[in-house]
Design a protein around this motif. Sequence first.
Motif, PDB file in Angstrom:
ATOM      1  N   TYR A 274       1.064  -0.997  -0.305  1.00 22.89           N
ATOM      2  CA  TYR A 274       0.388   0.023  -0.042  1.00 22.89           C
ATOM      3  C   TYR A 274       1.238   0.999  -0.080  1.00 22.89           C
ATOM      4  O   TYR A 274       0.692   2.458  -0.643  1.00 22.89           O
ATOM      5  N   ASP A 275       2.056   1.320   1.185  1.00 24.75           N
ATOM      6  CA  ASP A 275       2.738   2.585   0.793  1.00 24.75           C
ATOM      7  C   ASP A 275       3.404   2.695  -0.094  1.00 24.75           C
ATOM      8  O   ASP A 275       3.520   3.345  -0.553  1.00 24.75           O
ATOM      9  N   LYS A 276       4.092   1.242  -1.299  1.00 26.71           N
ATOM     10  CA  LYS A 276       4.752   2.253  -2.814  1.00 26.71           C
ATOM     11  C   LYS A 276       3.392   2.357  -3.289  1.00 26.71           C
ATOM     12  O   LYS A 276       4.268   3.030  -3.752  1.00 26.71           O
ATOM     13  N   VAL A 278       1.094   4.643  -2.478  1.00 31.55           N
ATOM     14  CA  VAL A 278       0.815   5.847  -2.563  1.00 31.55           C
ATOM     15  C   VAL A 278       2.331   6.577  -2.531  1.00 31.55           C
ATOM     16  O   VAL A 278       1.478   7.474  -2.985  1.00 31.55           O
ATOM     17  N   GLU A 279       3.425   6.360  -2.606  1.00 29.44           N
ATOM     18  CA  GLU A 279       4.369   7.370  -2.827  1.00 29.44           C
ATOM     19  C   GLU A 279       4.767   7.331  -4.377  1.00 29.44           C
ATOM     20  O   GLU A 279       4.744   8.456  -4.494  1.00 29.44           O
ATOM     21  N   LYS A 280       3.886   6.328  -4.689  1.00 30.57           N
ATOM     22  CA  LYS A 280       4.049   6.682  -6.755  1.00 30.57           C
ATOM     23  C   LYS A 280       3.143   7.426  -7.005  1.00 30.57           C
ATOM     24  O   LYS A 280       3.313   8.613  -7.966  1.00 30.57           O
ATOM     25  N   GLY A 281       2.000   7.125  -6.161  1.00 34.22           N
ATOM     26  CA  GLY A 281       0.848   8.471  -6.729  1.00 34.22           C
ATOM     27  C   GLY A 281       1.005  10.429  -5.929  1.00 34.22           C
ATOM     28  O   GLY A 281       0.860  10.997  -6.667  1.00 34.22           O
ATOM     29  N   ALA A 282       1.746   9.709  -4.749  1.00 33.29           N
ATOM     30  CA  ALA A 282       2.693  11.502  -4.127  1.00 33.29           C
ATOM     31  C   ALA A 282       3.348  11.934  -5.201  1.00 33.29           C
ATOM     32  O   ALA A 282       3.474  12.785  -5.836  1.00 33.29           O
ATOM     33  N   PHE A 478       2.620   7.891   8.657  1.00 36.57           N
ATOM     34  CA  PHE A 478       4.634   8.707   9.327  1.00 36.57           C
ATOM     35  C   PHE A 478       4.943   7.786   9.926  1.00 36.57           C
ATOM     36  O   PHE A 478       5.865   7.206  10.509  1.00 36.57           O
ATOM     37  N   ILE A 479       4.098   6.058  10.451  1.00 41.20           N
ATOM     38  CA  ILE A 479       4.457   5.348  11.931  1.00 41.20           C
ATOM     39  C   ILE A 479       4.370   4.071  11.131  1.00 41.20           C
ATOM     40  O   ILE A 479       3.207   3.666  10.137  1.00 41.20           O
ATOM     41  N   GLU A 480       5.937   3.250  11.225  1.00 39.28           N
ATOM     42  CA  GLU A 480       5.840   2.083  10.718  1.00 39.28           C
ATOM     43  C   GLU A 480       5.210   0.825  11.739  1.00 39.28           C
ATOM     44  O   GLU A 480       4.879  -0.001  11.754  1.00 39.28           O
ATOM     45  N   ALA A 494       4.615   6.005  23.812  1.00 43.30           N
ATOM     46  CA  ALA A 494       4.938   4.621  23.312  1.00 43.30           C
ATOM     47  C   ALA A 494       6.177   5.218  22.384  1.00 43.30           C
ATOM     48  O   ALA A 494       6.811   6.244  22.372  1.00 43.30           O
ATOM     49  N   LEU A 495       7.175   4.301  22.090  1.00 44.23           N
ATOM     50  CA  LEU A 495       8.199   3.852  21.480  1.00 44.23           C
ATOM     51  C   LEU A 495       7.407   4.166  20.172  1.00 44.23           C
ATOM     52  O   LEU A 495       7.349   3.009  19.622  1.00 44.23           O
ATOM     53  N   ILE A 496       8.359   4.708  18.961  1.00 45.48           N
ATOM     54  CA  ILE A 496       7.967   5.265  17.475  1.00 45.48           C
ATOM     55  C   ILE A 496       8.877   4.672  16.620  1.00 45.48           C
ATOM     56  O   ILE A 496       9.721   5.984  16.806  1.00 45.48           O
ATOM     57  N   GLN A 497       8.643   3.520  15.793  1.00 47.81           N
ATOM     58  CA  GLN A 497       9.788   3.548  14.461  1.00 47.81           C
ATOM     59  C   GLN A 497       8.864   3.993  13.397  1.00 47.81           C
ATOM     60  O   GLN A 497       7.951   3.854  13.166  1.00 47.81           O
ATOM     61  N   PRO A 498       9.298   5.772  12.583  1.00 49.39           N
ATOM     62  CA  PRO A 498       8.913   6.371  11.663  1.00 49.39           C
ATOM     63  C   PRO A 498       9.363   5.236  10.761  1.00 49.39           C
ATOM     64  O   PRO A 498       9.277   4.275  10.454  1.00 49.39           O
ATOM     65  N   ASP A 499       7.948   5.460   9.478  1.00 47.71           N
ATOM     66  CA  ASP A 499       8.145   5.075   8.460  1.00 47.71           C
ATOM     67  C   ASP A 499       9.362   5.688   7.341  1.00 47.71           C
ATOM     68  O   ASP A 499       8.650   6.628   6.790  1.00 47.71           O
ATOM     69  N   PHE A 500      10.677   5.159   7.574  1.00 47.15           N
ATOM     70  CA  PHE A 500      10.718   6.468   6.996  1.00 47.15           C
ATOM     71  C   PHE A 500      11.368   6.325   5.947  1.00 47.15           C
ATOM     72  O   PHE A 500      11.681   7.366   5.207  1.00 47.15           O
ATOM     73  N   GLN A 501      10.841   5.309   5.114  1.00 50.38           N
ATOM     74  CA  GLN A 501      10.530   5.516   3.606  1.00 50.38           C
ATOM     75  C   GLN A 501       9.835   6.642   2.702  1.00 50.38           C
ATOM     76  O   GLN A 501       9.786   8.116   2.172  1.00 50.38           O
ATOM     77  N   PHE A 502       8.940   6.440   3.026  1.00 47.25           N
ATOM     78  CA  PHE A 502       7.710   7.652   3.328  1.00 47.25           C
ATOM     79  C   PHE A 502       8.088   8.952   4.074  1.00 47.25           C
ATOM     80  O   PHE A 502       7.579  10.506   2.951  1.00 47.25           O
TER      81      PHE A 502
END
Length: 590
Positions: A274-276, A278-282, A478-480, A494-502
């Motif tokens: 899904y993220d991939k 959305v990235e292409k759409g952006a 934003f959150i992976e 919360a400990l959050i690992q961001p979605d670095f690619q997005f």
Amino acid sequence: MPEITRIFDIPQYQLETYNLNEALNTKYHGEWVSISSQEYINQANAISRGLLRLGVKQNDKIAVISSTNRTEWSVLDIGALQIGAQNVPIYPTIAKEDYEYILNHSESIYCFVSDTEVLEKLNAVKSSTNLKGVYTFDEIAGENNWKEVIELGTDDSNQNDVDTRKKSVKPHDLATIIYTSGTTGKPKGVMLSHNNLISNVLDSEKRVPFEYGQSKALSFLPICHVFERMILYLYQYCGVSIYFAESIDKMSDNLKEVKPNVMTAVPRLYEKVYDKIVEKGAELKGIKRALFFWAIDLGLKYEPYGKNGFWYELQLKLARKLIFSKWKEGLGGNLDLMVSGSAALQPRLTRTFAAAGMPIMEGYGLTETSPVISVNDMRDGGFRIGTVGRVIDNVDVKIATDGEILVKGPNIMLGYYKDPEKTAEVMTDGYFHTGDIGEISADGFLKITDRKKEMFKTSGGKYVAPALIENELKQSHFIEQVMVIGEGEKMPAALIQPDFQFIKHWIERKHKDIKPDNVSIVNSQILKDRIQIEVDKANKKFGHWEQVKKFELTPEIWSVESGLLTPTMKLKRKEIKAHYKDLIEKIYRP
């Protein structure tokens, strides 16, 4: 038709019912190589004869460690099972010390491995095990290859011995020991019988619409996990041609080559797909970009069975023609059904992919339940977003007074290997205690609300269900990964690992002043403020005592390799807490 009561009855049933030319398909050196239903049986029989000549007795254990799903795995599985031996699959990604523990605990006498990487880990501990021999699937210089076992079985003069062994295997005999990845402590060996898995195949089949004898499936979830393994048996039973993906990295290429009708995955993989997209759409401009995000917004409002009314359905038809058809094309063009298990699926994914005409049917189960307990099904009103569907036939589910889901049926394990005490802890009057908290609607839909063991109490005495909050937070682009903490503390955090690619794409579009490396990203106040908006949005859905009051971002990727996720992509909470103890101190004792 042969009666199917044992796992090795399935290939014979497939031969007599569908006789596929491309039953199992694996890519070697850039070329797809297929074996037919008949070749599948012939090779499995050769393996059986070879194993007998190696001295394999009834109830001997044969371990398999493979980095990828492949034809050899299925052939070896049937070959071992039909002489009354048991298959012990081992996750390739676990530590070599865990290899050693499982091989010794299971008393495995032979081990089949896929490649050099797995072999090196195994060789480091082999001398501490009782292995009589190791065979490789790949051709590796100086190593015994699995083809040597097939060659041992080329002489069919002992086929009568194979047939005698097959007849002696009963439906309730042990078929496999699957060691659970475990978030704490040593892995437990779940004993599953032929009947456990066969009953689950036959009772799940009614929920999965296939074009029998015609459909194609792409398989890439680890076959050592009971979910994919049972699904492979189900595909074989339904005459579905199975294509084994080369790797998760090459999944996109394989989807376009194979053009499957069905695939199974865990939620994290659907998130990545899904993220991939959305990235292409952006990256689109002008009207194309506007149409893309209009379609996504429409998808996020999706309700099944036309519940949104005529005007919505008309717009959806247009969105499918203009936008979603391209999504489907990108995933091979024929994907009509996806199945999700192992962890909670975000409703935004359920809605959007269903809107796109590629519905994800979320199910629920555990290794101990072979695994399926319930699953959604588009047909007959059996699909409800936010649930894991209705309970399958012949399985009985009840909710205990504390909310725990209890399950009884032919799919419940024989017990934990060599551990009657732990077995007794999870069984009451034939009901298995899942450790999950849930509820059943008046019309039979099961909903999972949390893990019993993961619920915690704040210092104010309020109970918090972290999984519910985590799933809501993970709806954000934003959150992976996220883990909610706060046991014994005054508030949840919360400990959050961001979605670095997005986020790197977001930086490129909106904040080019932020350096695009992970450390700079997590230290950026602009990003922290942006994620705070996401946290505030999620918090609105929870009571004041459940809301995440503080969070910290982590620069590392949480992965199986880093030891922070299990092989099925679940959080290893204990390890994450230990790894980020300084960040936790910063949250609660700044």
